[in-house]
Motif scaffolding. Structure first.
Motif, PDB file in Angstrom:
ATOM      1  N   UNK A 235      75.639  -5.143 -24.743  1.00 42.18           N
ATOM      2  CA  UNK A 235      75.940  -6.179 -25.731  1.00 42.18           C
ATOM      3  C   UNK A 235      75.026  -6.094 -26.934  1.00 42.18           C
ATOM      4  N   UNK A 236      73.745  -5.803 -26.683  1.00 42.80           N
ATOM      5  CA  UNK A 236      72.789  -5.693 -27.788  1.00 42.80           C
ATOM      6  C   UNK A 236      73.127  -4.510 -28.695  1.00 42.80           C
ATOM      7  N   UNK A 237      73.572  -3.401 -28.095  1.00 44.97           N
ATOM      8  CA  UNK A 237      73.950  -2.226 -28.888  1.00 44.97           C
ATOM      9  C   UNK A 237      75.125  -2.562 -29.804  1.00 44.97           C
ATOM     10  N   UNK A 238      76.151  -3.216 -29.241  1.00 46.04           N
ATOM     11  CA  UNK A 238      77.298  -3.593 -30.064  1.00 46.04           C
ATOM     12  C   UNK A 238      76.887  -4.589 -31.150  1.00 46.04           C
ATOM     13  N   UNK A 239      76.034  -5.561 -30.760  1.00 46.51           N
ATOM     14  CA  UNK A 239      75.577  -6.542 -31.743  1.00 46.51           C
ATOM     15  C   UNK A 239      74.791  -5.902 -32.867  1.00 46.51           C
ATOM     16  N   UNK A 240      73.936  -4.931 -32.521  1.00 48.13           N
ATOM     17  CA  UNK A 240      73.180  -4.227 -33.550  1.00 48.13           C
ATOM     18  C   UNK A 240      74.077  -3.448 -34.488  1.00 48.13           C
ATOM     19  N   UNK A 241      75.128  -2.848 -33.930  1.00 42.67           N
ATOM     20  CA  UNK A 241      76.072  -2.105 -34.772  1.00 42.67           C
ATOM     21  C   UNK A 241      76.771  -3.033 -35.759  1.00 42.67           C
ATOM     22  N   UNK A 242      77.126  -4.234 -35.287  1.00 35.51           N
ATOM     23  CA  UNK A 242      77.788  -5.186 -36.183  1.00 35.51           C
ATOM     24  C   UNK A 242      76.843  -5.637 -37.284  1.00 35.51           C
ATOM     25  N   UNK A 243      75.575  -5.835 -36.942  1.00 31.63           N
ATOM     26  CA  UNK A 243      74.600  -6.224 -37.964  1.00 31.63           C
ATOM     27  C   UNK A 243      74.454  -5.135 -39.021  1.00 31.63           C
ATOM     28  N   UNK A 244      74.382  -3.869 -38.577  1.00 31.37           N
ATOM     29  CA  UNK A 244      74.226  -2.765 -39.526  1.00 31.37           C
ATOM     30  C   UNK A 244      75.409  -2.679 -40.486  1.00 31.37           C
ATOM     31  N   UNK A 245      76.584  -2.997 -39.981  1.00 33.53           N
ATOM     32  CA  UNK A 245      77.785  -2.911 -40.820  1.00 33.53           C
ATOM     33  C   UNK A 245      78.146  -4.252 -41.459  1.00 33.53           C
TER      34      UNK A 245
END
Length: 482
Positions: A235-245
């Motif tokens: 979940x943290x990986x997906x959340x980080x990806x959304x933040x980056x984009x």
């Protein structure tokens, strides 16, 4: 077999390998479905000394989760579109080895439409892509038929450019294409995060991830969360990806309408109350050229319920199979693994496939597998309950909103069947309105029709799991059990 750059998985032709068992030989185990659960079950059973037939509608193993780009597209790194690719690649290599040795008869492009028999004498009937498929006889059957997307209709959901959330991911994985350049991702469930992250990484602009539920309910189950650190990391990986984009999450919101002429041009997003009713005055318009929407998954149980397997209502409100710790169904000689026992993800499906193979083979289940299943099942129940649709979602339907797209039955027509004609369940609504009688046989509209009828989830019951040419039925021996 060597792996070519155009087919990095190396799984395009294990069915071509010569085997020691002829096409009419009785196998110890027939596995239906080559997704994570079926693939793990087949290779584990073969390693334990069983002869196996693995039937799958797809042309290559992996199911919907490990969907591959077509080799002609020349994808250099298809694994970049997948989570935990190594878990699949290892089992795919085992499948090739077992197929070459004749321990597994791999039958891609075979869509199973019925399973007949009892006890230790089963016949699996399938239709093939190019010709009539020979029935497969087996002493035991394992159903790993996966799941399909749950769709809740809303005004405009039939517009071009509106696709399922899983469908958008499938377009990217198998066709290397995006559903649009500016894609709103909406619905409910953790799949939304993965879809949004994948689309954004592939170059789409994702203005918002619209989640009808929220993540607060997870906080009430800290013990289960702490026992599943991998899920937290994911979940943290997906959340980080959304933040980056710079993807904006909107919790406790839903797309309540899609707008456009030739295709979707914008959606209306509104805040929801605790029962999923749109809060008046909170609607806002979000421009987009595509909408990827889905509200979780529904276990595919057509074969299981036709056999009479017992079912239960899962935490997410869908119907799933009743299974023993060893993955046996209520029908002797029939096992099931993966999403058929309740939606829980690929990692759980892999473990359940291995457990089922051990019990079919009469072996003790390794303690680590049993603990892993218990831990992941607990997380799946928490996840399902957190994202289960609330009863108020039907308030965003207008009278003219199509509920059954195949037969063009509107919400008003279904409501009339209930309030004026006395329908009290989805089956009666179907008889009065034709909702669910179209090509999809209620897979798309079933949950919505049941909700409008005030009916709870019910198991899918049909004699054939998929369309079958009349010629193939006519060729069956006259003594074939029904």
């Amino acid at each position: 077999m060597t792996t070519s750059p155009s087919d990095p998985s190396g799984t395009s032709d294990p069915s071509d390998a010569p085997g020691t068992s002829g096409p009419d030989a009785v196998v110890d185990l027939a596995v239906v479905g080559a997704g994570p659960a079926g693939l793990a079950a087949a290779v584990t059973a073969a390693a334990l000394g069983l002869t196996v037939a693995l039937l799958d509608a797809g042309t290559r193993p992996g199911g919907q989760y490990y969907r591959h780009p077509d080799p002609v597209l020349g994808a250099a790194r298809p694994e970049a579109l997948h989570h935990d690719w190594t878990a699949f690649a290892g089992r795919a290599a085992e499948l090739r080895a077992h197929a070459r040795a004749g321990r597994v008869r791999y039958l891609p492009g075979h869509q199973v439409w019925s399973v007949t028999g009892s006890g230790a004498d089963w016949t699996v009937h399938a239709r093939a892509d190019e010709a009539a498929a020979r029935p497969v006889r087996a002493r035991a059957v394992l159903l790993a038929t996966g799941a399909y997307e749950r769709q809740l209709p809303f005004p405009g959901w039939t517009l071009p450019g509106v696709v399922g959330a899983g469908g958008a991911q499938a377009m990217l994985k198998s066709g290397l294409v995006l559903p649009g350049r500016r894609v709103v991702v909406a619905g409910s469930g953790p799949l939304l995060l993965a879809v949004a992250a994948s689309l954004a990484a592939a170059g789409a602009r994702v203005p918002a991830v619209v989640e009808a539920a929220g993540y607060a309910p997870y906080a009430r189950h800290t013990g289960t969360l702490l026992r599943n650190p991998g899920k937290l990391v994911e979940g943290a990986v997906h959340g980080g990806a959304l933040l980056r984009h710079r993807v904006r999450p909107l919790l406790r919101h839903a797309v309540v309408a899609a707008h456009g002429t030739g295709r979707v041009e914008a959606v209306t997003v509104a805040r929801l109350d605790r029962d999923w009713r749109p809060v008046p005055g909170t609607g806002r318009r979000v421009p987009c050229d595509a909408l990827a929407v889905g509200h979780g998954l529904v276990p595919e149980l057509s074969l299981a319920t036709a056999l009479g397997c017992a079912t239960r209502t899962a935490a997410d409100g869908t119907v799933a199979l009743v299974l023993t710790p060893g993955l046996r169904t209520s029908v002797p000689g029939v096992w099931a693994a993966g999403e058929t026992g309740g939606v829980g993800g690929a990692q759980l499906a892999l473990i359940e496939g291995e457990i089922a193979a051990h019990t079919v083979a009469g072996r003790a289940v390794p303690a680590g597998l049993a603990r892993g299943r218990e831990r992941l099942r607990a997380f799946a129940d928490v996840m399902g309950a957190a994202h289960r649709p609330g009863p108020g979602w039907t308030d965003w339907l207008r009278e003219e909103t199509a509920v059954c797209r195949c037969e063009e039955v509107s919400a008003g027509c279904v409501r009339e069947a209930v309030t004026e004609l006395g329908a009290t369940d989805a089956r009666t609504v179907k008889l009065l309105t034709r909702a669910g009688m179209g090509w999809c046989q209620g897979r798309m509209c079933g949950p919505a029709v049941a909700a409008l009828a005030g009916d709870g989830p019910a198991p899918d019951r049909r004699p054939l799991a998929c369309p079958v040419p009349l010629r193939q039925l006519a060729e069956l021996p006259p003594d074939t059990p029904s």
